[in-house]
Motif scaffolding. Structure first.
Motif, short mmCIF file in Angstrom:
data_model
loop_
_atom_site.label_atom_id
_atom_site.label_comp_id
_atom_site.label_asym_id
_atom_site.label_seq_id
_atom_site.Cartn_x
_atom_site.Cartn_y
_atom_site.Cartn_z
N UNK A 16 -47.60 -3.89 93.43
CA UNK A 16 -48.21 -4.21 92.17
C UNK A 16 -47.81 -2.85 91.21
N UNK A 17 -47.67 -3.06 89.95
CA UNK A 17 -47.40 -2.16 89.12
C UNK A 17 -48.38 -2.00 87.91
N UNK A 18 -48.71 -0.92 87.47
CA UNK A 18 -49.63 -0.83 86.07
C UNK A 18 -48.69 -0.27 85.02
N UNK A 19 -48.43 -1.34 84.10
CA UNK A 19 -47.66 -1.01 83.06
C UNK A 19 -48.24 -0.22 82.05
N UNK B 39 -40.25 0.50 80.14
CA UNK B 39 -41.52 0.67 81.06
C UNK B 39 -40.96 -0.40 82.13
N UNK B 40 -41.91 0.14 83.43
CA UNK B 40 -41.47 -0.52 84.71
C UNK B 40 -41.47 -1.88 84.74
N UNK B 41 -40.54 -2.49 85.38
CA UNK B 41 -40.37 -3.75 85.64
C UNK B 41 -40.29 -4.37 87.16
N UNK B 42 -41.17 -5.13 87.68
CA UNK B 42 -41.10 -5.25 89.05
C UNK B 42 -40.08 -6.56 89.40
N UNK B 43 -39.08 -6.15 90.19
CA UNK B 43 -37.96 -7.40 90.49
C UNK B 43 -38.50 -8.08 91.57
N UNK B 44 -39.25 -7.61 92.48
CA UNK B 44 -39.63 -8.50 93.55
C UNK B 44 -41.26 -7.62 94.10
N UNK C 73 -48.43 7.30 88.96
CA UNK C 73 -49.40 6.55 90.12
C UNK C 73 -49.42 5.07 89.67
N UNK C 74 -48.64 4.67 89.35
CA UNK C 74 -48.76 3.36 88.50
C UNK C 74 -48.24 2.36 89.46
#
Lengths: 434, 63
Positions: free
Chosen positions: B4-7, B31-36, B57-58
């Motif tokens: 999980x990511x905390x955008x 900003x972070x994008x989670x691909x999987x 720590x995102x």
């Protein structure tokens, strides 16, 4: 512009009754950090970028944080070890705001401004621009809002397109080096022009104002002069928006004063450090010829090598100081509310608790995770661009001049620290070939 | 493995993209994008490394 801070002038008389250098709380923090109170310290001046002072190794053995005397007479802490360095830099309980700093009207020991003529008065808008948008002196959401207005332009994703521009700028400068011939100072003839040209391009400084950028920001100028220049650049860009940072800011919801303040910070940051890193990376390679040969013979090593350049040749003895905003216990170290904390990235990147054989320069080691760009919310926003610039500058130079050799590097002897935080200077790096 | 990511915490440094390009990218604002979000175990080392190096720590990795 540089100042010299000597150990003598820096030492502070703790018995001086007019001084408020020693608070019992900070003394207690020093004791908790495993350090005898009398071992108060100033930053050692006997190191070089590739061979930091041996004092740092002694400090790391003494404790993860030790007392540090600032030149306004107050005492804080310097963080010496890798784990604590990262922990402090990512902990929001430490503030960057100058108004949190003890005695903030005077500069700390290693943050003394160079001697300069008195500054001319700033107008109200200029003052507001500097107050509201100096990203290095803001915390939390206020900082993150401004930071996020520029992260898109400097992301790893943006670098996929930008690399072609960087390649071109570097190739042009390689041509200049070859046309100039040996001997040549890589700092002034190669590293600095590459850094300046990239800075102008990514920010969006119009070509007709680019020469003035170097004069105003590499040379000596007053804050008012620089701010006047910033406004002219932003005015010019406003009539011709494009794919660059200043255009992004003008299209955003930031006020004009915020835009001016951010552009001022962006023009002041990053350029000298990229030029320093290109120069220092070459010194590291030229003084470790087997490492140079490895990289020259296998350019695919460059991505990892850049991380090792950043670790081994770290520029900042300490990064901008923080102030504890409450009593903090972090990795077993008690840091009282109000304590100034300076994290030594040079020391953290040489900590043998984290790095195997840290004094060895090895372009094939896994150096990722170093704190050469700082760390946390205030870590270098331009780090992905810096990586591309350094990697292109080193790769193309080694390919064009495979037999490059070092004639003389000023930085092999200790040089005065650069302003405004204690950083190493690149100095002249004279090379020859043929 | 679940990522999980905390955008809203992300500071856009791009460390995760450098560490594990097949799992993370950045959007137009950096900003972070989670691909999987649930990759197979061959990605575990990269995911954990990205999480440990994230300056904000995102990134969280759970089993």
């Amino acid at each position: 512009m540089s100042i010299h801070v000597s150990g003598e002038t820096a030492s502070h008389d703790v018995t001086n009754p007019h001084s408020n250098a020693v608070s019992p709380e900070v003394a207690a923090a020093a004791a908790a950090a495993g350090c005898p109170f009398h071992a108060a310290s100033v930053l050692p001046t006997d190191g070089t970028p590739t061979h930091p002072s041996p004092r740092f190794a002694e400090w790391r053995e003494t404790g993860p944080a030790l007392p540090l005397d600032y030149n306004d007479g107050h005492r804080g802490l310097v963080v010496t070890q890798y784990d604590l360095a990262r922990a402090v830099l990512e902990d929001p309980r430490f503030s960057m705001r100058p108004d949190r700093m003890p005695l903030s009207d005077t500069a700390p020991l290693h943050e003394s401004p160079p001697e300069a003529a008195p500054e001319p008065e700033l107008d109200d808008n200029a003052r507001e621009a500097l107050d509201t948008a100096s990203v290095l002196f803001l915390d939390g959401d206020q900082h993150l809002r401004l930071r996020r207005s520029i992260t898109g332009r400097f992301s790893a994703k943006s670098m996929r397109d930008r690399r072609a521009i960087v390649k071109q700028i570097v190739a042009r400068q390689v041509e200049h080096v070859l046309a100039h011939g040996a001997p040549i100072d890589l700092f002034t003839e190669y590293a600095r022009p590459i850094a300046a040209a990239n800075h102008c391009d990514v920010l969006g400084i119009p070509a007709e104002l680019a020469d003035e950028f170097r004069a105003k920001f590499e040379g000596v100028a007053t804050t008012r002069d620089r701010m006047d220049y910033v406004r002219r650049v932003v005015d010019a860009r406003a009539t011709d928006l494009g794919e660059n940072t200043i255009s992004d800011l003008l299209r955003s919801d930031l006020s004009r004063n915020e835009v001016d303040g951010l552009v001022m910070t962006l023009m002041s940051s990053g350029r000298d450090s990229v030029a320093y890193m290109i120069s220092t990376s070459m010194v590291a390679l030229l003084t470790n010829p087997e490492q140079l040969a490895k990289l020259r013979d296998d350019p695919s090593l460059i991505q990892g090598a850049v991380e090792e350049f950043m670790r081994y040749g770290t520029m900042f003895l300490t990064v901008f100081r923080r102030t504890a905003t409450e009593d903090v216990t972090i990795l077993g170290v008690d840091i009282p509310n109000g304590t100034s904390v300076s994290v030594s990235t040079v020391s953290a990147n040489r900590d043998d608790r984290h790095w195997e054989d840290p004094a060895t320069f090895d372009v094939t080691r896994d150096a990722f995770g170093h704190v050469g760009f700082g760390h946390g919310a205030h870590g270098c926003v331009g780090q992905q661009l810096a990586r591309v610039e350094i990697s292109e500058a080193i790769t193309q130079l080694l390919a064009a001049i495979p037999d490059v050799r070092l004639e003389e590097a000023e930085q092999l002897s200790p040089l005065p620290f650069a302003h405004p935080v204690a950083t190493y200077e690149a100095g002249a790096v004279v090379v020859a070939w043929g | 493995m679940q990522i999980t990511v905390n955008t809203s915490a992300c500071v856009g440094a791009g460390q995760c993209v450098m560490t594990a390009e097949d799992l993370f990218d950045q959007d137009d604002d950096g900003i972070v994008m989670l691909l999987d979000d649930s990759p197979d175990s061959s990605h575990e080392a990269g995911a954990r490394r990205a999480a440990s190096l994230c300056p904000a720590r995102a990134i969280k990795v759970t089993d």
